[in-house]
Motif scaffolding. Structure first.
Motif, mmCIF file in Angstrom:
data_model
loop_
_atom_site.group_PDB
_atom_site.id
_atom_site.type_symbol
_atom_site.label_atom_id
_atom_site.label_comp_id
_atom_site.label_asym_id
_atom_site.label_seq_id
_atom_site.Cartn_x
_atom_site.Cartn_y
_atom_site.Cartn_z
ATOM 1 N N ILE A 36 0.834 -1.195 0.000
ATOM 2 C CA ILE A 36 0.000 0.000 0.000
ATOM 3 C C ILE A 36 0.870 1.247 0.000
ATOM 4 C CG2 ILE A 36 -1.718 1.333 1.301
ATOM 5 C CD1 ILE A 36 -2.775 -1.342 2.365
ATOM 6 N N THR A 37 0.496 2.174 -0.828
ATOM 7 C CA THR A 37 1.121 3.493 -0.866
ATOM 8 C C THR A 37 0.169 4.506 -0.251
ATOM 9 O OG1 THR A 37 2.402 2.996 -2.861
ATOM 10 C CG2 THR A 37 1.998 5.322 -2.380
ATOM 11 N N TYR A 38 0.658 5.261 0.691
ATOM 12 C CA TYR A 38 -0.141 6.286 1.341
ATOM 13 C C TYR A 38 0.300 7.654 0.835
ATOM 14 C CZ TYR A 38 -1.267 2.505 4.576
ATOM 15 O OH TYR A 38 -1.678 1.317 5.104
ATOM 16 N N PHE A 39 -0.636 8.368 0.255
ATOM 17 C CA PHE A 39 -0.324 9.704 -0.230
ATOM 18 C C PHE A 39 -0.384 10.703 0.917
ATOM 19 C CE2 PHE A 39 -0.339 9.157 -4.846
ATOM 20 C CZ PHE A 39 -0.917 7.918 -4.958
ATOM 21 N N GLU A 40 -1.294 10.468 1.856
ATOM 22 C CA GLU A 40 -1.483 11.363 2.987
ATOM 23 C C GLU A 40 -1.486 10.539 4.271
ATOM 24 O OE1 GLU A 40 -1.772 14.598 3.300
ATOM 25 O OE2 GLU A 40 -1.693 15.112 1.168
ATOM 26 N N ASP A 41 -0.446 10.723 5.079
ATOM 27 C CA ASP A 41 -0.374 9.956 6.337
ATOM 28 C C ASP A 41 -1.540 10.280 7.255
ATOM 29 O OD1 ASP A 41 3.266 9.885 6.686
ATOM 30 O OD2 ASP A 41 1.862 8.609 5.579
ATOM 31 N N SER A 42 -2.054 11.492 7.142
ATOM 32 C CA SER A 42 -3.119 11.923 8.046
ATOM 33 C C SER A 42 -4.404 11.136 7.839
ATOM 34 C CB SER A 42 -3.384 13.414 7.864
ATOM 35 O OG SER A 42 -3.847 13.671 6.552
ATOM 36 N N PHE A 95 -9.018 5.964 6.786
ATOM 37 C CA PHE A 95 -9.292 5.350 5.485
ATOM 38 C C PHE A 95 -8.492 4.062 5.342
ATOM 39 C CE2 PHE A 95 -10.433 9.441 2.900
ATOM 40 C CZ PHE A 95 -11.350 9.790 3.864
ATOM 41 N N THR A 96 -9.126 3.032 4.786
ATOM 42 C CA THR A 96 -8.460 1.749 4.601
ATOM 43 C C THR A 96 -8.735 1.223 3.194
ATOM 44 O OG1 THR A 96 -8.769 1.229 6.948
ATOM 45 C CG2 THR A 96 -8.195 -0.593 5.471
ATOM 46 N N ILE A 97 -7.676 0.969 2.452
ATOM 47 C CA ILE A 97 -7.816 0.409 1.113
ATOM 48 C C ILE A 97 -7.665 -1.103 1.195
ATOM 49 C CG2 ILE A 97 -5.364 0.574 0.503
ATOM 50 C CD1 ILE A 97 -6.266 1.482 -2.313
#
Length: 124
Positions: free
Chosen positions: A57-63, A68-70
């Motif tokens: 998983i790549t997170y664009f926004e750590d916040s 949110f869960t993909i």
């Protein structure tokens, strides 16, 4: 023809939850990283999260990690975005997009295929 069909948007009150779905067709699902992006009125499109075929998983926004869960269901060629504790600032059109092999935070233009988007509206 490659198609990415996003669904699951809607209107909720702050603190509510939604689960978005993105079903892909016309491509080999196991060859693409597929991600969620959003665009709020008057703002640029931004990445949310992206998942690769090996579930990296790549997170664009750590916040957004805590809310949110993909996830992916390869049997259904579908990825999901579970969104909890929604805030008015999450109001946007949510899009899914596919990129061959790997996700990237480099640029939204690096993604090869895009769906039409689904509207999420969060009221206070």
């Amino acid at each position: 023809e490659v198609q990415l069909q996003a669904s699951g948007g809607g209107s909720v009150h702050a603190g509510g939850s939604l689960r978005l779905s993105c079903t892909a067709s016309g491509l080999n699902f196991g060859d693409y990283g597929i991600g969620w992006f959003r665009q709020a009125p008057g703002k640029e499109r931004e990445g949310v999260q992206c998942i690769e075929p090996d579930d990296e998983i790549t997170y664009f926004e750590d916040s957004l990690k805590n809310r949110f869960t993909i996830s992916t269901d390869s049997a259904r060629n579908t990825i999901y975005l579970q969104m909890d504790d929604l805030e008015p600032e999450d109001t946007a059109v949510y899009y899914c997009a596919a990129r061959f092999k790997f996700c990237t935070v480099r640029s939204v233009t690096a993604y090869d295929f895009w769906g039409r988007g689904t509207q999420v509206t969060v009221s206070s």
